[in-house]
Design a protein around this motif. Sequence first.
Motif, mmCIF file in Angstrom:
data_model
loop_
_atom_site.group_PDB
_atom_site.id
_atom_site.type_symbol
_atom_site.label_atom_id
_atom_site.label_comp_id
_atom_site.label_asym_id
_atom_site.label_seq_id
_atom_site.Cartn_x
_atom_site.Cartn_y
_atom_site.Cartn_z
ATOM 1 N N THR A 163 38.508 44.248 45.462
ATOM 2 C CA THR A 163 39.634 44.333 45.714
ATOM 3 C C THR A 163 40.453 42.974 45.549
ATOM 4 N N ILE A 164 41.728 43.056 44.998
ATOM 5 C CA ILE A 164 42.448 41.770 44.772
ATOM 6 C C ILE A 164 43.882 42.266 44.973
ATOM 7 N N ASN A 165 44.940 41.165 45.155
ATOM 8 C CA ASN A 165 45.966 41.331 45.197
ATOM 9 C C ASN A 165 46.772 41.351 43.791
ATOM 10 N N ASP A 166 47.972 42.140 43.475
ATOM 11 C CA ASP A 166 48.465 41.980 42.205
ATOM 12 C C ASP A 166 48.665 40.639 41.483
ATOM 13 N N ARG A 167 49.243 39.636 42.312
ATOM 14 C CA ARG A 167 49.494 38.361 41.814
ATOM 15 C C ARG A 167 48.363 37.606 41.432
#
Length: 225
Positions: A164-168
């Motif tokens: 998982t990772i955030n979009d920014r």
Amino acid sequence: MGPHNCLFQGAPDLTKNGSAIDYDAPLPVALADSPALSRVWHGILNEAGLNTIVVAAQQGRRRRLFVDGFILLDCCAVPAFRDRAEEQAIQLFSDSFYEAREHYVFRRGETVPITDPEQLRNYSFAGVRGFEYSFSNYLSTRIDGRSVDDVLILIHKGRANLGTINDRDFAKLMAENPHDVELGEIIFTSDLRIRLHKSRSDLLPRINAEIERLNADNRLKKMVG
């Protein structure tokens, strides 16, 4: 004023044994765990006029250092993920300064829809050491790296199926060092906040006022990019 950098090798005993707080000493603050939001984190601290010293520690140790008062400001926090009893007893949160969108991330061309966390048992998961995930109980195989960049590398190399990772963070890391990975669907959105040790509750109004001011003239949005 502004941040100084250090690796954690010790810190003044600011909160234990009833010792007085030195309000003139640099504030020990955590190194931002989000590459894309590091600029925002230090921008808020600098604009608020805080004199800080950065404590670099991995997630597990970082949480202990905060509880023990060796880190007094932390970023970028989601209250639901800082819910241990000892944390709840000594922490405060600022107003939200950014809404992050967390995605699954896969090797390019290998994206699959995850509609039930039970599905995660079928895949190897790349995580960040010290992070707790809401779906951890469903992970049969977890391979940890030191950072979100390591998550992308583990998936790129085929050592894990997803993470998982955030979009920014994804946009920033891929621009700097492209990997053969792609985003899947959004898992959740979360309001990111600054976490303060209660021993420095005096700073909360100052930090909230700075977040409001930076939002009013769109500078926070520009910092995120």
